[in-house]
Design a protein around this motif. Structure first.
Motif, PDB file in Angstrom:
ATOM      1  N   SER B  85       0.830  -1.201   0.000  1.00 39.82           N
ATOM      2  CA  SER B  85       0.000   0.000   0.000  1.00 39.82           C
ATOM      3  C   SER B  85       0.868   1.255   0.000  1.00 39.82           C
ATOM      4  N   VAL B  86       0.290   2.334  -0.485  1.00 40.01           N
ATOM      5  CA  VAL B  86       1.010   3.603  -0.562  1.00 40.01           C
ATOM      6  C   VAL B  86       1.567   3.982   0.809  1.00 40.01           C
ATOM      7  N   TYR B 186       5.149  10.267  -7.032  1.00 39.63           N
ATOM      8  CA  TYR B 186       3.919   9.560  -6.685  1.00 39.63           C
ATOM      9  C   TYR B 186       4.236   8.091  -6.473  1.00 39.63           C
ATOM     10  N   HIS B 187       3.567   7.503  -5.497  1.00 33.78           N
ATOM     11  CA  HIS B 187       3.909   6.122  -5.153  1.00 33.78           C
ATOM     12  C   HIS B 187       2.766   5.160  -5.431  1.00 33.78           C
ATOM     13  N   PHE B 188       1.882   5.533  -6.331  1.00 38.40           N
ATOM     14  CA  PHE B 188       0.838   4.590  -6.704  1.00 38.40           C
ATOM     15  C   PHE B 188       1.065   4.168  -8.155  1.00 38.40           C
ATOM     16  N   ASP B 189       0.331   3.172  -8.562  1.00 35.02           N
ATOM     17  CA  ASP B 189       0.513   2.603  -9.882  1.00 35.02           C
ATOM     18  C   ASP B 189      -0.678   3.028 -10.735  1.00 35.02           C
ATOM     19  N   PRO B 190      -0.483   3.940 -11.686  1.00 36.33           N
ATOM     20  CA  PRO B 190      -1.644   4.377 -12.459  1.00 36.33           C
ATOM     21  C   PRO B 190      -2.123   3.260 -13.381  1.00 36.33           C
TER      22      PRO B 190
END
Lengths: 457, 227
Positions: B85-86, B186-190
């Motif tokens: 998770s982020v 950014y640490h999420f996966d688009p």
């Protein structure tokens, strides 16, 4: 010692103490110093006359009686009464018959003095003389002497009763408390035995037990909802992973059996892409659960939402252009501070923008707006696509709730669910509205949520 | 040029797989399976990079990291974790790790990050020449100006940052998630190909009209800037 007994004893003790206080108060208010003095005088007078009789016999006593009748005040009563109840000597007119059946000592009685018309209350002492005769001496007292005496005796008896009653009340109370707690405990027991449908019975009295029961029921409702959600999630996860996993499997199978190296490379690339998309689904599901569990609140900080939206629109601008759409964003002139999780909000906004690009790009323009008000910040993403009819909006927010199932290539239907979970993390909400035409998605967030403390790790 | 890498990973299969791959790349790999031993070995400070699993027996990865940083040992640390998770990633980075990689990952992704971290260490140790050049491409980080074959390229701020990051990792594979993390933070996966679109825009400005392309696509891994 059992709790029931302890409660009973405590209640009994409390009843005793409070009754003692009340009785003490009544005694204090009714106890009359004059009455006590009168009693003392009457006893003294009786003693003196008895002494006279003992030293001088009847003649001396008769003389003393005479003197008393002559010199003492007219309220004084003094008499020698024969065994037959008649007065031998003295100033009593009528002697209540009950008086003669009594023993020696002090008492109250109604007597009538000679020359008086009505019997009046008197404090008297009785001494037995030789030959069954009685020496009666005393004084007419003010009204209520007898009542006061009775009262004092009654108070004493009441005290004993109060103690016993208190104990009884305590037992009843303990039984009642035990029964109410027993009901809750029974439900808790059955729930530990995995029956989540049980509820604590709640009466209409709305007492503390009912409130406790209601709280427990609310907690159980929440747990059942979560369990149900979890079950739905597991079911839909299993269902929705089935097709990507089977696609992955067939791609891997084809790659393993391909003979042309170029084709094989192509197929392996597809295997990796399929695996990546699976990972993405799992990560999104995990992220949603984390957000709903509110663990992310430890990483909250102040940041400028206007700037974040600016960054994100800049990031998605080329993608929009590629899809023949235009991203429009008017950055507010002033910073829009928000206390929250910047990374997760970036993800939520990007999900909304991607959603708009995916389903609303055909409409040409996509607007991103940040609108601060006194308490809330609205982060809006609006498109001119087909929109979502009101009756299907709830479905759209569900995990894996992808409305257009024909487009199996893009998205797992987690984007809006994740954005909603992130809104919940911030004590806000995700709204789906009509852009007339098109879809308007709104993240409505309090500037600084009054957050309950985040659960400890 | 091989480097010394400490690998602290309790899953023997993963450890063996990573050690084999990194050794093939010419690095020397020392392995241990628990946090206590890992911390003990790391404190001697002679490693160029530490690869640290987050969940370890005896002392967990984040505690090892915290202890190292408290002891002023600044060896780059790459955390491996199944916690995706982020929030988990941010926590790892806040504790002083230099990079955070979520399991399962491809070896190409790990290698790209390992090389980037080793390169960064080198740059930190030797910052003398801050001008960057790749083939006929020249970058001046101070004025943020870019020239190719003497011709000035007109880049938007984000395109410049992208190119500078590529240039600092010249000849090494850079993955899409590395770009999202390092260039955008950014640490999420688009769910979309948003990064690819940015890279292809940069490529158009960088390579269009030149015979030899500089920005290459590496299949199944990411991109690479190389002359």
């Amino acid at each position: 010692m059992s709790t029931t007994l302890r409660i009973a004893l405590l209640a009994g003790l409390l009843a005793l103490v409070s009754n003692l206080a009340v009785i003490g108060f009544i005694y204090y208010r009714t106890h009359d110093q004059a009455a006590a003095t009168l009693r003392q005088q009457v006893i003294e007078q009786g003693k003196v006359l008895a002494d006279v009789y003992r030293s001088g016999g009847r003649p001396a006593l008769d003389g003393a009686i005479h003197d008393t009748m002559t010199y003492a005040d007219p309220q004084t009563a003094v008499a020698v009464i024969g065994a037959d109840g008649r007065q031998v000597e003295g100033n009593l007119d009528a002697v209540p018959p009950s008086l003669l059946k009594s023993r020696e000592g002090y008492r109250n009685a109604l007597i009538r003095l000679r020359g008086q018309t009505t019997p009046r209350e008197a404090a008297l002492t009785m001494h037995q003389l030789a030959g069954g005769q009685w020496l009666v001496s005393g004084r007419i007292a003010g009204e209520g002497l007898a009542i006061r005496d009775t009262l004092e005796r009654s108070l004493l008896i009441a005290l004993v009763f109060a103690g016993l009653l208190g104990l009884l009340c305590g037992l009843i109370l303990a039984h009642y408390v035990g029964r109410r707690i027993g009901e809750i405990a029974r439900v808790a027991n059955r729930i530990s035995a995995r029956d989540l449908t049980q509820r604590v019975p709640v009466s209409r009295a709305d007492d503390a037990f009912d409130r406790l029961g209601r709280q427990i029921n609310a907690m159980l409702d929440r747990i059942s909802t979560l369990m149900e959600e979890l079950r739905l999630l597991t079911d839909s996860l299993a269902h929705d992973l089935r097709s990507p996993v089977s696609r992955l499997r067939s791609a891997a199978f084809a790659a393993a059996h391909a003979t042309d190296p170029h084709e094989q490379e192509e197929l392996f690339g597809s295997v990796i892409r399929q695996a990546d998309s699976l990972m993405r689904i799992l990560t999104a599901v995990l992220e949603i659960s984390r957000s709903e569990a509110l663990t992310g609140r430890r990483q909250f900080a102040w940041f400028d939402v206007g700037e974040l939206a600016d960054e994100l629109t800049e990031m998605y601008d080329p993608l929009a252009e590629e899809r023949a759409a235009k991203l429009v964003y008017d950055r507010p002139a002033w910073p829009v501070p928000l206390f929250g999780h910047r990374q997760l909000l970036a993800q939520a906004i990007s999900n909304l923008v991607e959603n708009a690009l995916r389903y609303g790009a055909a409409g040409g323009e996509i607007w991103v707006r940040v609108e601060p008000s006194e308490r809330n910040i609205r982060i809006e993403v609006a498109d001119r696509g087909p929109g979502i009819p009101p009756e299907r909006r709830e479905e759209a927010l569900r995990r894996f709730g992808r409305l257009d199932t024909s487009r199996s290539d893009e998205g797992a239907g987690l984007g809006l669910a994740l954005a909603q979970a992130i809104a919940h993390l911030h004590n806000g909400r995700l709204l789906l509205e009509n852009n007339q035409p098109g879809l308007l998605t709104v993240l409505e967030l309090p500037v600084q949520a009054e957050l309950p403390p985040a659960p400890a790790e | 040029m091989g480097r010394k890498i400490l690998l602290v990973e309790d899953d023997r299969e993963t450890a063996a797989y990573l050690a084999k791959g990194l050794t093939q790349e010419g690095h020397s790999v020392e392995q241990t399976t628990n946090g206590q031993d890992g911390l003990f070995r790391a404190t001697d400070g002679s490693f160029d990079l530490i690869i640290l699993d987050r969940m370890l027996p005896i002392i967990d990865g984040l505690s090892v990291l915290k202890a190292l940083r408290a002891a002023k040992i600044e060896t780059p640390v790459l955390i491996l974790s199944a916690l995706a998770s982020v929030g988990d990633r941010i926590e790892g980075l806040e504790q002083g790790s230099d990079d955070y990689l979520v399991k399962p990952f491809s070896f190409a992704e790990l290698l790209a990050r390992v090389n980037a971290l080793l390169r960064r260490r080198e740059a930190r140790v030797n910052p003398a020449d801050h001008r960057l050049s790749v083939g006929d491409l020249e970058i001046d980080p101070l004025s943020r100006s870019v020239r190719r074959a003497g011709k000035k390229l007109d880049l938007k701020p984000r395109e410049y940052l992208l190119l500078e990051y590529f240039a600092r990792n010249e000849g090494r594979v850079v993955t899409r998630t590395m770009l999202l993390e390092q260039v955008w933070d950014y640490h999420f996966d688009p769910g979309t190909n948003v990064i690819d679109v940015h890279v292809s825009r940069l490529r158009r400005k960088l390579d269009e009209g030149f015979e030899k392309p500089l920005l290459h696509t590496v299949r199944g891994a990411g991109y690479m800037l190389a002359a």
